[in-house]
Every structure is written in C-alpha cells, then in structure tokens.
Design a protein around this motif. Sequence first.
Motif, short mmCIF file in Angstrom:
data_model
loop_
_atom_site.label_atom_id
_atom_site.label_comp_id
_atom_site.label_asym_id
_atom_site.label_seq_id
_atom_site.Cartn_x
_atom_site.Cartn_y
_atom_site.Cartn_z
N ARG A 1 0.81 -1.24 0.08
CA ARG A 1 -0.06 0.06 -0.05
C ARG A 1 0.66 1.18 0.01
O ARG A 1 0.29 2.26 -0.55
N GLU A 2 2.15 1.16 0.54
CA GLU A 2 2.91 2.63 0.55
C GLU A 2 3.35 2.71 -0.86
O GLU A 2 3.85 3.67 -1.06
N HIS B 1 -14.67 3.34 -2.52
CA HIS B 1 -14.25 3.44 -1.08
C HIS B 1 -13.62 2.29 -0.54
O HIS B 1 -13.13 2.27 0.47
N LEU C 1 -9.92 2.99 -1.07
CA LEU C 1 -9.59 3.67 -0.14
C LEU C 1 -9.51 3.41 1.32
O LEU C 1 -8.78 4.05 2.23
N GLU C 2 -10.07 2.41 1.82
CA GLU C 2 -10.06 1.99 2.90
C GLU C 2 -8.70 1.31 3.11
O GLU C 2 -8.14 0.96 4.27
N ASN D 1 -3.84 4.79 0.92
CA ASN D 1 -4.19 6.29 0.96
C ASN D 1 -3.22 6.99 -0.13
O ASN D 1 -2.06 6.89 -0.22
N LEU E 1 -16.03 9.72 3.30
CA LEU E 1 -14.44 10.02 2.78
C LEU E 1 -13.97 11.19 2.19
O LEU E 1 -12.77 11.32 1.99
N GLN F 1 -10.99 12.93 3.47
CA GLN F 1 -10.11 12.20 3.80
C GLN F 1 -9.15 11.98 2.36
O GLN F 1 -8.01 11.06 2.73
N VAL F 2 -9.60 12.45 1.12
CA VAL F 2 -8.95 11.87 -0.05
C VAL F 2 -8.45 13.37 -0.62
O VAL F 2 -8.92 14.28 -0.59
N ARG F 3 -7.41 13.22 -1.54
CA ARG F 3 -6.60 14.21 -2.31
C ARG F 3 -7.30 14.16 -3.90
O ARG F 3 -6.75 12.87 -4.30
#
Length: 159
Positions: free
Chosen positions: A61-62, A81, A84-85, A88, A110, A113-115
Amino acid sequence: MKDKKLRIIPLGGLGEVGKNMMVYEYDQQILIVDAGLMFPENDMLGIDYIIPDIEYLADKREWVKGIVITHGHEDHTGAIHHLLEQVNAPIYATPLTRGLLEVKLSRGGLINQVRLHTVQAGETVQIGKFQVEFFHVCHSVPDGVGLGFTTPAGLIVHS
C-alpha cells in the motif's frame, strides 16, 4: 534497468464486464487505474455487488503513488471506497468523473480524507515514476479518457 520489471496486473475487469481495476507496478511504485464493481447475476442471491480482489496491494500500500479513474461508470468507480479503506493515495479524474466521485465519497464519509486532482484530456501529469498523458475517448458517458504511460521500461497505452 534489467533487474527492474514493469508489471501489469489486472485485479478485475479482464475478460469480464465490471470490477475494472488495473495495477501498473515499476520499481516499488504502483499506479492504479480504476476501482469498479460488478453487479451480480440473477442467481447470486444476497449479493449486492462484487469488487476486485485487492489482496495483492495489502503489503504494497505504501508503493501506491496514485489512482486514476478513467470515467464515471460504476464498473470503474463503484469500489473506490473499498480501495480507499486499504490505500491512501491521490485520485486523478476529469471534471465530470471527479464530480461523480465527490458524491460517492461524500455519501461514504470519505470526501475530506482524499486528495482529488482534476485533470483534462491533453494534460500530462507525473505520478511517481509514471508520466501519465490523458487523451479523449468516445464512450457512453462524457469526459472519459484513455491513458498513455511513459515509464523507464517503455510506453503503455490504456484505453
């Protein structure tokens, strides 16, 4: 560069209608294209929808540098969604697609919390090691785009 490989990994949508999600991976960097769902068949009682198997991303995920959404149909946006859980990363979409995503993300709580980044067809954006060029495509929903990725391993066209 011989030890670095470009991997193209369909997590859904290949050979089927729905749950479109493709992963492009190079040198420990990932770009995700689309996050769709698939509607169940009539014999799938109790199933509301089916999402891509994102288990591949669990320990990576990173590495995810961005998510590109090509257009606003549910088979390309419906699982956002769920993605996105787990991940990120900034989302890139054209104006109409972004608007549809904003409604979906607001309903799911959400949106803050998102860009979200708005892109236009003809524009080029650097997302990690992927240079992404957006181009117009003809589809049944307006504002859809195809993608041209320039990577150290070569050019990829995603339409």
